[in-house]
Enzyme design. Structure first.
Site, PDB file in Angstrom:
ATOM      1  N   SER A   1       0.843  -1.195   0.000  1.00  0.00           N
ATOM      2  CA  SER A   1       0.000   0.000   0.000  1.00  0.00           C
ATOM      3  C   SER A   1       0.879   1.245   0.000  1.00  0.00           C
ATOM      4  O   SER A   1       1.916   1.285   0.675  1.00  0.00           O
ATOM      5  CB  SER A   1      -0.913   0.014   1.238  1.00  0.00           C
ATOM      6  OG  SER A   1      -1.716   1.172   1.234  1.00  0.00           O
ATOM      7  N   GLU A   2       0.465   2.271  -0.770  1.00  0.00           N
ATOM      8  CA  GLU A   2       1.269   3.477  -0.892  1.00  0.00           C
ATOM      9  C   GLU A   2       1.537   4.159   0.448  1.00  0.00           C
ATOM     10  O   GLU A   2       2.529   4.871   0.597  1.00  0.00           O
ATOM     11  CB  GLU A   2       0.584   4.503  -1.812  1.00  0.00           C
ATOM     12  CG  GLU A   2       0.346   4.033  -3.225  1.00  0.00           C
ATOM     13  CD  GLU A   2      -1.069   3.559  -3.430  1.00  0.00           C
ATOM     14  OE1 GLU A   2      -1.789   4.156  -4.240  1.00  0.00           O
ATOM     15  OE2 GLU A   2      -1.462   2.574  -2.767  1.00  0.00           O
ATOM     16  N   ASN A   3       0.639   3.985   1.406  1.00  0.00           N
ATOM     17  CA  ASN A   3       0.827   4.679   2.678  1.00  0.00           C
ATOM     18  C   ASN A   3       1.800   3.967   3.615  1.00  0.00           C
ATOM     19  O   ASN A   3       1.977   4.372   4.757  1.00  0.00           O
ATOM     20  CB  ASN A   3      -0.524   4.917   3.383  1.00  0.00           C
ATOM     21  CG  ASN A   3      -1.261   3.633   3.694  1.00  0.00           C
ATOM     22  OD1 ASN A   3      -1.094   2.632   3.015  1.00  0.00           O
ATOM     23  ND2 ASN A   3      -2.088   3.665   4.722  1.00  0.00           N
TER      24      ASN A   3
ATOM     25  N   SER B   1       7.844   3.867   1.165  1.00  0.00           N
ATOM     26  CA  SER B   1       6.869   3.192   0.324  1.00  0.00           C
ATOM     27  C   SER B   1       7.031   3.591  -1.138  1.00  0.00           C
ATOM     28  O   SER B   1       7.013   2.744  -2.040  1.00  0.00           O
ATOM     29  CB  SER B   1       5.455   3.506   0.803  1.00  0.00           C
ATOM     30  OG  SER B   1       4.497   2.847   0.014  1.00  0.00           O
TER      31      SER B   1
END
Length: 215
Positions: free
Chosen positions: A43-45, A85
């Site tokens: 996940s990007e976060n 990330s």
């Protein structure tokens, strides 16, 4: 099986054990339910190792993906900051990303973040399209009004150019190649003529055209 899950299941067939994969919101987010064991979702976060959606007592507000959905981490998962990330994304360590699409052009350009009067921000999609080794667009073949989503040239704001490798839809699979768009799989009950009529670019029919697996 409904169309959304049908699309997600076929898109997930591209993954193999050991792959690190990013899933977009909407149809792409369903791919996790159909992936083979050993695929790690990112996940990007700032997380690798996203497991199933958390429900009831399993909900922990610390574990939420980029779409705000709470999940259960899998064993061996790892959390880190957003900067790290995007280092993962931009350095080419993602085997694939699955994104939704509003339009895909004959050259593999993708538009998936804005329509006239509605713009939500591109988010990490621009980086994902340029950083992932395999960009898979999971979407219905046509828009709700029946207009083509696979077009000669995108008229909506672009996310990235010449980035798409595969288009998985509710009626067919189309591969983006240097020679053009190749119709490689078709769903039972549909015809080549019907698919061609629903898209703007002229399709190349694969000599190995096969039927999509239903179940």
């Amino acid at each position: 099986m409904n169309n959304r899950d049908f699309i997600a299941k076929r898109a997930a067939a591209y993954f193999k054990p050991g792959d690190v994969v990013n899933l977009g919101i909407g149809i792409p987010s369903l791919c996790g339910s159909y992936a083979v064991s050993g695929v790690l979702f990112q996940s990007e976060n700032g997380f690798i190792g996203i497991g199933p959606k958390a429900e009831g007592l399993m909900v922990n507000e610390r574990y939420a993906n980029a779409g705000g959905v709470n999940f259960v981490p899998v064993p061996g998962s790892s959390a880190f900051d957003v900067a790290a990330s995007f280092c993962v994304i931009r350095s080419g360590r993602l085997a694939a990303t699955v994104l939704g699409g509003l339009q895909v052009s004959a050259d593999g350009d993708l538009a998936n973040w804005a329509t006239p009067g509605r713009a939500f921000g591109m988010g990490g999609a621009m980086d994902l399209c340029n950083g992932a080794k395999n960009v898979i667009v999971a979407m219905e073949l046509v828009a709700k009004d029946g207009s083509p989503k696979i077009v000669k040239e995108c008229t909506l704001p672009l996310t990235a150019v010449r980035c798409v490798n595969h288009i998985v839809t509710d009626r067919c699979v189309i591969d983006v190649t240097g020679e053009g768009l190749v119709l490689s799989e078709i769903r039972k009950g549909h015809t080549v003529e019907e698919i061609q009529a629903a898209v703007e670019p002229q399709l190349i029919i694969s000599p190995e055209l096969k039927e999509m697996e239903e179940d």
